[in-house]
Scaffold this active site. Structure first.
Site, PDB file in Angstrom:
ATOM      1  CE  LYS A 202      86.283  48.769  25.122  1.00 50.06           C
ATOM      2  NZ  LYS A 202      86.810  47.403  24.904  1.00 50.06           N
TER       3      LYS A 202
ATOM      4  CE1 TYR B 174      70.199  46.216  55.867  1.00 48.67           C
ATOM      5  CE2 TYR B 174      71.614  46.841  54.040  1.00 48.67           C
ATOM      6  CZ  TYR B 174      70.369  46.797  54.632  1.00 48.67           C
ATOM      7  OH  TYR B 174      69.286  47.354  53.987  1.00 48.67           O
TER       8      TYR B 174
END
Length: 375
Positions: A46, A264
């Site tokens: 999956k 940042y």
């Protein structure tokens, strides 16, 4: 800084995930040796095989002895069939409309309503009845099990469906004492007994996931579901290995002075003059932003710390006085043999589990498949 040997093969493009399919096969064979002889193995692929590539991993697992495939969703099952894989496939999450597409796909059923949807879908033949034995995340409630099994037996007698399997899911499969798992096994045994009394004769009984297959002795279960174990996510020290190496390359190099900040907000401010390197991969590619300031990568055999904030497309490492240049290979994670971080390391830095690290690797990262270590 930790000096270790580093892989030298450069990555293609800005970054890539290199998957060694021989490791997948080895993991399947290792697990087969650890489970009861005669037990079948379902390779759970999956979520694009935990981002390793469902079709490639499924083929490798089948070549190594897996006899079933498991997926969560309809499109995942259809992808495997379109690729020519003919092994039985079990799916457990779907809606009524998708059932119309699932020819030759086994579906999980937890309620009478779901059973009736399956019966109404002309392409659905085989179902697996799921009993909730304590996970409380899907499955038939025990007080509704008799009704479900009797209704299933009725439809089976009419030739509408075949109950091919009965299953459940472990909540504590990685606990070595298996106390919870043993309780769940007893509940599943009771459920199977009641199903047989209703007239059902399932072909497969399955309960264990990867860790449970190693910690729980369940002689009356003849199938185990292996997902995490395919990818070396080793919670019970089974000797499994990781087939994926996530690699990149240095994009830019510059020297900064003491007192200058990086990325940042300048969460990192240099205490002394140093060399920094830009790595062109970020949280859009699955590098967890929350690992900023804690993570590290391997460059020229040296663990370099990630400094400043991890951004969408890139992050920065402190190279100190290490001689590097644009194009220098970077190992973000691998199996740890060369001293590089592992997915488990990144999971620890991000406060999560390795499964999420793998599944987070985005579509911008190309996958390359190899055979044999360090190719």
């Amino acid at each position: 800084m930790n000096l270790v040997q580093s892989p030298t093969r450069p990555c293609l493009g800005l970054a890539e995930a290199v998957i060694d399919l021989s490791v997948v096969r080895d993991n399947v064979q290792t697990l087969r040796k650890r489970i009861r002889p005669g037990t079948e193995l379902m390779a759970v692929v999956k979520a694009d095989a935990f981002s390793h590539g469902a079709v490639h991993v499924a083929r490798a697992a089948v070549e190594a002895g897996a006899t079933w495939l498991g997926v969560a969703r309809a499109d995942e099952a259809l992808q495997l069939r379109a690729a020519g894989l003919t092994e039985p496939i079990l799916i457990w999450l779907y809606d009524a409309a998708e059932l119309l597409l699932l020819a030759d796909i086994d579906v999980s059923v937890s309620t009478v309503a779901e059973l009736q949807q399956a019966v109404s879908a002309p392409n659905v033949r085989n179902v697996h009845l799921k009993l909730d034995t304590g996970m409380h995340r899907g499955g038939s409630a025990p007080d509704q099990w008799i009704e479900l099994t009797r209704t299933a037996a009725h439809y089976e007698a009419l030739g509408a469906i075949k109950v091919r399997g009965i299953w459940s899911h472990l909540s504590h499969g990685d606990e070595l004492d298996a106390t919870h798992s043993k309780k769940q096994l007893e509940l599943l045994r009771t459920g199977v007994t009641l199903a047989r009394r209703a007239g059902l004769d399932p072909e497969v009984i399955h309960l264990a996931n990867s860790s449970g297959a190693l910690t729980l002795d369940a002689p009356d279960c003849n199938l185990v579901r292996i997902g995490a174990g395919l990818f070396g996510i080793d919670e019970v020290d089974a000797g499994l290995r990781q087939p994926m190496q996530l690699v990149s390359k240095v994009a830019q190099v510059r020297r900064i002075h003491a007192g200058e900040g990086v990325s940042y907000g300048h969460d990192f401010v240099a205490e002394h003059d140093t060399t920094i390197a830009l790595i062109p991969i970020g949280y859009a590619d699955g590098i967890p932003r929350i690992a900023s300031g804690r993570a590290g990568v391997l460059v020229r055999g040296v663990r370099l710390p990630v400094i400043g904030r991890i951004t969408m497309d890139q992050f920065v490492v402190d190279a100190g006085d290490l001689p590097i240049e644009p194009g220098t290979p970077v190992v973000v994670f691998g199996n740890g043999d060369a001293g590089e971080p592992t997915a488990a390391d990144w999971a620890a830095w991000a406060g999560t589990i390795p499964h999420e690290i793998y599944c987070g690797i985005g579509s911008r990262i190309p996958r390359r498949y190899v055979e044999g270590i360090h190719q």
